[in-house]
Design a protein around this motif. Structure first.
Motif, short mmCIF file in Angstrom:
data_model
loop_
_atom_site.label_atom_id
_atom_site.label_comp_id
_atom_site.label_asym_id
_atom_site.label_seq_id
_atom_site.Cartn_x
_atom_site.Cartn_y
_atom_site.Cartn_z
N LEU A 147 3.39 -2.85 7.47
CA LEU A 147 3.76 -3.50 6.22
C LEU A 147 3.99 -2.46 5.14
O LEU A 147 3.42 -1.37 5.17
CB LEU A 147 2.72 -4.53 5.78
CG LEU A 147 1.37 -4.10 5.21
CD1 LEU A 147 0.68 -5.30 4.57
CD2 LEU A 147 0.47 -3.53 6.29
N LYS A 148 4.83 -2.84 4.18
CA LYS A 148 5.22 -1.93 3.11
C LYS A 148 4.10 -1.78 2.09
O LYS A 148 3.80 -0.70 1.62
CB LYS A 148 6.49 -2.45 2.41
CG LYS A 148 6.87 -1.64 1.17
CD LYS A 148 7.93 -2.37 0.37
CE LYS A 148 8.24 -1.63 -0.92
NZ LYS A 148 7.08 -1.56 -1.85
N TRP A 149 3.49 -2.93 1.68
CA TRP A 149 2.51 -3.01 0.60
C TRP A 149 3.23 -2.96 -0.76
O TRP A 149 4.32 -2.40 -0.87
CB TRP A 149 1.45 -1.92 0.70
CG TRP A 149 0.12 -2.28 0.06
CD1 TRP A 149 -0.43 -1.75 -1.08
CD2 TRP A 149 -0.84 -3.22 0.55
NE1 TRP A 149 -1.66 -2.31 -1.34
CE2 TRP A 149 -1.95 -3.22 -0.35
CE3 TRP A 149 -0.89 -4.10 1.63
CZ2 TRP A 149 -3.07 -4.04 -0.18
CZ3 TRP A 149 -2.00 -4.91 1.81
CH2 TRP A 149 -3.08 -4.86 0.91
N ASP A 150 2.63 -3.56 -1.75
CA ASP A 150 3.18 -3.56 -3.12
C ASP A 150 4.62 -4.08 -3.16
O ASP A 150 5.51 -3.44 -3.72
CB ASP A 150 3.10 -2.17 -3.74
CG ASP A 150 3.27 -2.21 -5.27
OD1 ASP A 150 3.28 -3.32 -5.84
OD2 ASP A 150 3.39 -1.14 -5.89
N GLY A 177 0.43 -8.46 7.87
CA GLY A 177 1.85 -8.49 7.55
C GLY A 177 2.17 -9.47 6.44
O GLY A 177 3.05 -9.23 5.61
N ALA A 178 1.46 -10.60 6.40
CA ALA A 178 1.71 -11.61 5.37
C ALA A 178 1.36 -11.09 3.98
O ALA A 178 1.83 -11.65 2.97
CB ALA A 178 0.92 -12.88 5.67
N GLU A 179 0.58 -10.02 3.91
CA GLU A 179 0.20 -9.47 2.62
C GLU A 179 1.41 -9.07 1.79
O GLU A 179 1.40 -9.20 0.55
CB GLU A 179 -0.73 -8.26 2.81
CG GLU A 179 -2.06 -8.56 3.46
CD GLU A 179 -2.01 -8.54 4.98
OE1 GLU A 179 -3.08 -8.68 5.61
OE2 GLU A 179 -0.90 -8.39 5.54
N ASP A 180 2.46 -8.58 2.45
CA ASP A 180 3.66 -8.19 1.72
C ASP A 180 4.25 -9.37 0.95
O ASP A 180 4.71 -9.22 -0.19
CB ASP A 180 4.72 -7.62 2.68
CG ASP A 180 4.51 -6.13 2.96
OD1 ASP A 180 3.67 -5.50 2.28
OD2 ASP A 180 5.19 -5.60 3.86
N PHE A 181 4.24 -10.54 1.56
CA PHE A 181 4.80 -11.72 0.90
C PHE A 181 3.89 -12.21 -0.23
O PHE A 181 4.37 -12.73 -1.23
CB PHE A 181 5.04 -12.82 1.94
CG PHE A 181 6.00 -12.41 3.00
CD1 PHE A 181 7.36 -12.43 2.77
CD2 PHE A 181 5.55 -11.98 4.24
CE1 PHE A 181 8.27 -12.03 3.74
CE2 PHE A 181 6.44 -11.57 5.23
CZ PHE A 181 7.80 -11.60 4.97
N ALA A 182 2.59 -12.01 -0.06
CA ALA A 182 1.66 -12.39 -1.12
C ALA A 182 1.91 -11.57 -2.38
O ALA A 182 1.82 -12.07 -3.50
CB ALA A 182 0.22 -12.19 -0.65
N TRP A 183 2.26 -10.29 -2.20
CA TRP A 183 2.58 -9.44 -3.34
C TRP A 183 3.76 -10.00 -4.13
O TRP A 183 3.79 -9.92 -5.37
CB TRP A 183 2.91 -8.01 -2.89
CG TRP A 183 1.73 -7.12 -2.72
CD1 TRP A 183 1.04 -6.88 -1.56
CD2 TRP A 183 1.10 -6.32 -3.73
NE1 TRP A 183 0.02 -5.98 -1.80
CE2 TRP A 183 0.03 -5.62 -3.11
CE3 TRP A 183 1.33 -6.12 -5.08
CZ2 TRP A 183 -0.79 -4.74 -3.81
CZ3 TRP A 183 0.51 -5.25 -5.78
CH2 TRP A 183 -0.54 -4.57 -5.15
N LEU A 184 4.74 -10.56 -3.43
CA LEU A 184 5.90 -11.13 -4.12
C LEU A 184 5.57 -12.49 -4.72
O LEU A 184 5.85 -12.75 -5.90
CB LEU A 184 7.07 -11.26 -3.13
CG LEU A 184 8.36 -11.87 -3.70
CD1 LEU A 184 8.91 -11.02 -4.84
CD2 LEU A 184 9.41 -12.05 -2.61
N VAL A 222 -4.41 -18.22 2.20
CA VAL A 222 -5.72 -17.68 1.81
C VAL A 222 -5.56 -16.34 1.11
O VAL A 222 -6.15 -16.09 0.05
CB VAL A 222 -6.65 -17.56 3.04
CG1 VAL A 222 -8.00 -16.94 2.62
CG2 VAL A 222 -6.87 -18.92 3.68
N TYR A 223 -4.74 -15.47 1.70
CA TYR A 223 -4.58 -14.15 1.11
C TYR A 223 -3.89 -14.23 -0.25
O TYR A 223 -4.28 -13.51 -1.19
CB TYR A 223 -3.79 -13.22 2.04
CG TYR A 223 -3.86 -11.78 1.58
CD1 TYR A 223 -4.89 -10.94 2.00
CD2 TYR A 223 -2.93 -11.28 0.67
CE1 TYR A 223 -4.99 -9.63 1.55
CE2 TYR A 223 -3.02 -9.98 0.21
CZ TYR A 223 -4.04 -9.16 0.65
OH TYR A 223 -4.14 -7.88 0.18
N THR A 224 -2.89 -15.07 -0.38
CA THR A 224 -2.19 -15.20 -1.65
C THR A 224 -3.12 -15.71 -2.73
O THR A 224 -3.06 -15.28 -3.89
CB THR A 224 -0.97 -16.14 -1.51
OG1 THR A 224 -0.07 -15.61 -0.53
CG2 THR A 224 -0.23 -16.27 -2.83
#
Length: 300
Positions: A147-150, A177-184, A222-224
Motif C-alpha cells: 500500500l502507498k499510505w497517505d 490495503g484498505a487503509e489507503d482508501f480510508a486516507w481518502l 472499522v479502519y476508516t
C-alpha cells in the motif's frame, strides 16, 4: 520538492528529510512502473535527490471542488480504481518481501484503537458496548498487501491526459490495503458524502485482490472510523496551536482541515462508517454529538 523543465517535459526533484525515504520511494516506483501507469516515473537519483516525472499541475484535492456531485463521484471512482491498480501492481513485484509491515506491533494498534477516547471531549463518554479488545483484534492484519499510505487527495494529480495519478510513496509498506482508501474517504477536505464513497468502493473493488468483498468492506469501515478519529485529533491539536483557519488557506497549502466545517465532515464520515460494522456501531452517537458541536462553532 521542486520542479524543473527539461526540453519538452517537467521533472520533479524530491529531497526528503530522511534520505532513506528518498531511496525507498525510488525503489518502490521502479518496481511498480512495469505494471501500472498510475504513478510518477523515476528519471534518476542523484545522491539523495529523486527526480521523477511530473504527474500534473492540477491536484485532485482542488479539482474535485470545482465540480458538481456527479463529476465528483466520477473523479472519486477514477482515484480509487487507480489505487486498486497500484495494489495489483504491487502483487506482481517482490515488494512484499522487501518493505516494512505497517502497524505490526501491539502498541501501534492499541494507540489507534485507544484514540477513540478523544471523542469524549464532545460527548458523554464512550459506550460500554464498544469492545476495545475486539476492535484491536480486527486491526491485527498481516502485511499481505502493498500500500502507498497517505492517500489524501492532495497526493494525487490530474495530468494533461486527464488521468488521476498518485505520488509521494515515501511511506509505502505492507498491510491490509484498505487503509489507503480510508486516507481518502476520511480526508476532511474530501467533499463527497460517505455513502457515495461506499458505492464507489463497491463499484471499483478489485475482485482479483484475494479478499472477499464483504470482509474487505467491513475492515474498511472499522479502519476508516478509527482514521477519522485520528484526523479529528490532528485538527484539535492544530486548533490549539493556531486557532481555526480559513478553508481557502487549508486547500491552498494542502494543510490539515483546521476549519469547523471540515471537522464536521469528518464526524459525518465517522458516524456513517461506524454504523457499517457491529464493532464500531457504539461510536455513532459520539460522532453525531461531536458533529453538532462543530456545527455550532461554524455558526459562531
Amino acid at each position: 520538492m521542486a520542479d524543473g523543465n527539461f526540453d519538452d517535459r517537467t521533472a520533479i526533484a524530491t529531497l526528503r528529510k530522511n534520505f532513506r525515504r528518498t531511496h525507498l520511494e525510488a525503489y518502490v516506483l521502479e518496481q511498480l512502473a512495469p505494471h501500472c501507469d498510475d504513478i510518477p516515473r523515476v528519471l534518476g537519483v542523484n545522491e539523495d535527490v529523486l527526480f521523477q516525472s511530473d504527474t500534473g499541475d492540477i491536484r485532485l484535492s482542488t479539482e474535485v471542488l470545482e465540480h458538481k456531485t456527479g463529476d465528483q463521484v466520477e473523479l472519486a471512482a477514477e482515484a480509487c480504481a487507480a489505487i486498486f491498480r497500484i495494489h495489483a501492481a504491487g502483487r506482481k513485484t517482490d515488494l512484499g518481501d522487501k518493505l516494512p509491515h505497517m502497524g505490526a506491533n501491539r502498541d501501534w494498534i492499541m494507540n489507534l484503537v485507544g484514540s477513540v477516547d478523544a471523542l469524549q471531549n464532545y460527548s458523554m463518554g464512550i459506550s460500554s458496548k464498544f469492545d476495545f479488545v475486539a476492535v484491536a483484534e480486527r486491526m491485527e492484519q498481516p502485511g499481505r498487501q502493498f500500500l502507498k499510505w497517505d492517500c489524501r487527495a492532495g497526493n494525487a494529480a490530474i495530468g494533461d491526459d486527464g488521468f488521476v495519478r498518485w505520488f509521494d510513496f515515501e511511506y509505502a509498506g505492507l498491510r491490509h490495503g484498505a487503509e489507503d482508501f480510508a486516507w481518502l474517504i476520511a480526508d476532511e477536505t474530501w467533499p463527497i458524502a460517505p455513502d457515495k464513497m461506499a458505492d464507489v468502493m463497491i463499484e471499483t473493488f478489485d475482485r482479483g485482490s484475494g479478499y472477499d468483498i464483504e470482509d474487505y468492506l467491513d475492515y474498511l469501515s472499522v479502519y476508516t472510523t478509527l482514521h477519522a478519529v485520528q484526523r479529528l485529533k490532528l485538527i484539535q491539536k492544530q486548533v490549539q496551536k493556531r486557532g481555526w483557519l480559513s478553508k481557502a488557506r487549508v486547500v491552498k497549502y494542502d494543510d490539515a482541515g483546521v476549519h469547523p466545517d471540515y471537522a464536521r465532515q469528518l464526524c459525518k464520515v465517522g458516524a456513517y462508517y461506524a454504523e457499517q460494522s457491529k464493532l464500531t456501531k457504539p461510536l455513532v452517537r459520539n460522532f453525531e454529538t461531536a458533529g453538532r458541536v462543530f456545527r455550532a462553532i461554524a455558526k459562531g
